[in-house]
Design a protein around this motif. Sequence first.
Motif, PDB file in Angstrom:
ATOM      1  N   GLU A 113       0.659  -1.147   0.000  1.00 25.31           N
ATOM      2  CA  GLU A 113       0.147   0.062  -0.038  1.00 25.31           C
ATOM      3  C   GLU A 113       0.852   1.316   0.239  1.00 25.31           C
ATOM      4  OE1 GLU A 113      -3.315   0.377  -0.240  1.00 25.31           O
ATOM      5  OE2 GLU A 113      -3.313  -1.540  -0.892  1.00 25.31           O
ATOM      6  N   LEU A 114       1.972   1.264   0.828  1.00 22.31           N
ATOM      7  CA  LEU A 114       2.889   2.457   0.931  1.00 22.31           C
ATOM      8  C   LEU A 114       3.457   2.594  -0.358  1.00 22.31           C
ATOM      9  CD1 LEU A 114       4.434   2.076   4.286  1.00 22.31           C
ATOM     10  CD2 LEU A 114       3.098   3.821   3.530  1.00 22.31           C
ATOM     11  N   ALA A 115       3.907   1.485  -1.227  1.00 23.42           N
ATOM     12  CA  ALA A 115       4.560   1.644  -2.396  1.00 23.42           C
ATOM     13  C   ALA A 115       3.607   2.015  -3.428  1.00 23.42           C
ATOM     14  CB  ALA A 115       5.188   0.246  -2.800  1.00 23.42           C
ATOM     15  N   LYS A 116       2.444   1.669  -3.354  1.00 19.40           N
ATOM     16  CA  LYS A 116       1.189   2.085  -4.291  1.00 19.40           C
ATOM     17  C   LYS A 116       1.268   3.585  -4.274  1.00 19.40           C
ATOM     18  CE  LYS A 116      -1.897  -0.937  -4.970  1.00 19.40           C
ATOM     19  NZ  LYS A 116      -3.050  -1.726  -4.931  1.00 19.40           N
ATOM     20  N   LYS A 117       0.959   4.048  -3.044  1.00 15.80           N
ATOM     21  CA  LYS A 117       0.721   5.454  -2.827  1.00 15.80           C
ATOM     22  C   LYS A 117       2.065   6.342  -3.308  1.00 15.80           C
ATOM     23  CE  LYS A 117      -3.027   5.875  -0.076  1.00 15.80           C
ATOM     24  NZ  LYS A 117      -4.208   6.726  -0.634  1.00 15.80           N
ATOM     25  N   LEU A 118       3.165   5.757  -3.028  1.00 16.25           N
ATOM     26  CA  LEU A 118       4.249   6.693  -3.244  1.00 16.25           C
ATOM     27  C   LEU A 118       4.764   6.420  -4.795  1.00 16.25           C
ATOM     28  CD1 LEU A 118       6.177   6.027  -0.001  1.00 16.25           C
ATOM     29  CD2 LEU A 118       5.018   8.006  -0.714  1.00 16.25           C
ATOM     30  N   LYS A 119       4.089   5.408  -5.442  1.00 17.39           N
ATOM     31  CA  LYS A 119       4.514   5.009  -6.768  1.00 17.39           C
ATOM     32  C   LYS A 119       6.156   4.644  -6.913  1.00 17.39           C
ATOM     33  CE  LYS A 119       0.691   7.819  -8.646  1.00 17.39           C
ATOM     34  NZ  LYS A 119       0.538   9.053  -9.224  1.00 17.39           N
ATOM     35  N   ILE A 120       6.385   3.957  -6.157  1.00 18.43           N
ATOM     36  CA  ILE A 120       7.944   3.305  -6.024  1.00 18.43           C
ATOM     37  C   ILE A 120       7.595   1.550  -5.970  1.00 18.43           C
ATOM     38  CG2 ILE A 120       8.778   5.185  -5.091  1.00 18.43           C
ATOM     39  CD1 ILE A 120       8.878   4.100  -2.477  1.00 18.43           C
ATOM     40  N   GLU A 121       8.816   1.073  -6.098  1.00 17.45           N
ATOM     41  CA  GLU A 121       8.832  -0.680  -6.040  1.00 17.45           C
ATOM     42  C   GLU A 121       9.026  -0.918  -4.807  1.00 17.45           C
ATOM     43  OE1 GLU A 121      11.995  -1.237  -8.579  1.00 17.45           O
ATOM     44  OE2 GLU A 121      10.765  -1.594 -10.186  1.00 17.45           O
ATOM     45  N   LEU A 122       8.510  -2.247  -4.491  1.00 16.18           N
ATOM     46  CA  LEU A 122       8.584  -2.909  -3.350  1.00 16.18           C
ATOM     47  C   LEU A 122       9.589  -4.058  -3.343  1.00 16.18           C
ATOM     48  CD1 LEU A 122       7.260  -3.758  -0.418  1.00 16.18           C
ATOM     49  CD2 LEU A 122       5.806  -5.003  -1.519  1.00 16.18           C
ATOM     50  N   TYR A 123      10.409  -4.137  -2.530  1.00 14.14           N
ATOM     51  CA  TYR A 123      11.423  -5.233  -2.403  1.00 14.14           C
ATOM     52  C   TYR A 123      11.058  -6.150  -1.208  1.00 14.14           C
ATOM     53  CZ  TYR A 123      16.084  -7.545  -2.091  1.00 14.14           C
ATOM     54  OH  TYR A 123      17.027  -8.451  -2.090  1.00 14.14           O
ATOM     55  N   ASP A 124      10.527  -7.322  -1.606  1.00  8.66           N
ATOM     56  CA  ASP A 124      10.131  -8.366  -0.608  1.00  8.66           C
ATOM     57  C   ASP A 124      11.292  -9.132   0.002  1.00  8.66           C
ATOM     58  OD1 ASP A 124       9.161 -10.369   0.850  1.00  8.66           O
ATOM     59  OD2 ASP A 124       7.670 -11.236  -0.781  1.00  8.66           O
ATOM     60  N   ALA A 125      11.643  -8.889   1.039  1.00  8.29           N
ATOM     61  CA  ALA A 125      13.049  -9.859   1.637  1.00  8.29           C
ATOM     62  C   ALA A 125      12.526 -10.739   2.880  1.00  8.29           C
ATOM     63  CB  ALA A 125      14.306  -9.027   1.995  1.00  8.29           C
ATOM     64  N   THR A 126      11.091 -10.948   2.914  1.00 10.43           N
ATOM     65  CA  THR A 126      10.712 -11.737   4.122  1.00 10.43           C
ATOM     66  C   THR A 126      11.370 -12.931   4.182  1.00 10.43           C
ATOM     67  OG1 THR A 126       8.813 -12.483   2.693  1.00 10.43           O
ATOM     68  CG2 THR A 126       8.554 -10.287   4.228  1.00 10.43           C
ATOM     69  N   ASP A 127      11.808 -13.563   2.933  1.00 10.63           N
ATOM     70  CA  ASP A 127      12.536 -14.801   3.083  1.00 10.63           C
ATOM     71  C   ASP A 127      13.944 -14.637   2.709  1.00 10.63           C
ATOM     72  OD1 ASP A 127      13.380 -17.299   2.721  1.00 10.63           O
ATOM     73  OD2 ASP A 127      12.311 -18.012   1.048  1.00 10.63           O
ATOM     74  N   PRO A 128      14.758 -14.431   3.482  1.00 11.39           N
ATOM     75  CA  PRO A 128      16.222 -13.874   3.138  1.00 11.39           C
ATOM     76  C   PRO A 128      16.824 -14.805   2.174  1.00 11.39           C
ATOM     77  CG  PRO A 128      16.090 -15.003   5.409  1.00 11.39           C
ATOM     78  CD  PRO A 128      14.846 -14.899   4.890  1.00 11.39           C
ATOM     79  N   HIS A 129      16.434 -16.080   1.904  1.00 11.30           N
ATOM     80  CA  HIS A 129      17.018 -16.772   0.775  1.00 11.30           C
ATOM     81  C   HIS A 129      16.465 -16.655  -0.283  1.00 11.30           C
ATOM     82  CE1 HIS A 129      19.230 -18.715   4.029  1.00 11.30           C
ATOM     83  NE2 HIS A 129      18.229 -19.070   4.706  1.00 11.30           N
ATOM     84  N   ASN A 130      15.278 -15.863  -0.531  1.00  8.80           N
ATOM     85  CA  ASN A 130      14.582 -15.673  -1.799  1.00  8.80           C
ATOM     86  C   ASN A 130      14.101 -14.552  -1.784  1.00  8.80           C
ATOM     87  OD1 ASN A 130      13.517 -16.272  -4.224  1.00  8.80           O
ATOM     88  ND2 ASN A 130      11.709 -17.270  -3.606  1.00  8.80           N
TER      89      ASN A 130
END
Length: 171
Positions: free
Chosen positions: A145-162
């Motif tokens: 939601e924040l990335a969408k509002k700010l019109k920037i990308e999201l980096y998902d590192a919830t799984d540190p190996h992927n």
Amino acid sequence: MEQKEILISQGNRPFWQIILAALFFTGMLICLYFFFNTFNIFESTKKVRNSLNFLTVAIFLFGGGISFSIVRDYHFNFKEKKYKILFCVGPVKIGSWKSFKNLEYISVYRNKKNFFEINLWYDRNRHFNLAIQNKADIALIIGKELAKKLKIELYDATDPHNPKWVDNLKT
């Protein structure tokens, strides 16, 4: 329609923290009362030290009250490329405007304590820690939601190996 200003708030403190803050502030006021009623510069050194102990305890109680009542708000002005971190205690808000060049991306990752942090990265290697969640899916929803509002990308590192970039701009 382009959004020029965004305010991200931590919200309100839990009720139990407000109660603790009130107890700390009440204890501080009691210590200050005893300090001003017992302090006399012309008394013996021992009595002056005892009076100063009340002041010392009042200072520590004030710090405890602040730590249980402070809330951080982030205010962004994209038109002027500025941000302000507001530290709020009740109606009192303290903060000043600072400049940034550009926003890079939002990241969500697991920290060493197994919580998921949501960070806003800007000016290459600087970042704000915007929120901490205990569940990955909730942290990712907030990050998206924040990335969408700010019109920037999201980096998902919830799984540190992927870790992966989430294509958030098309959704």
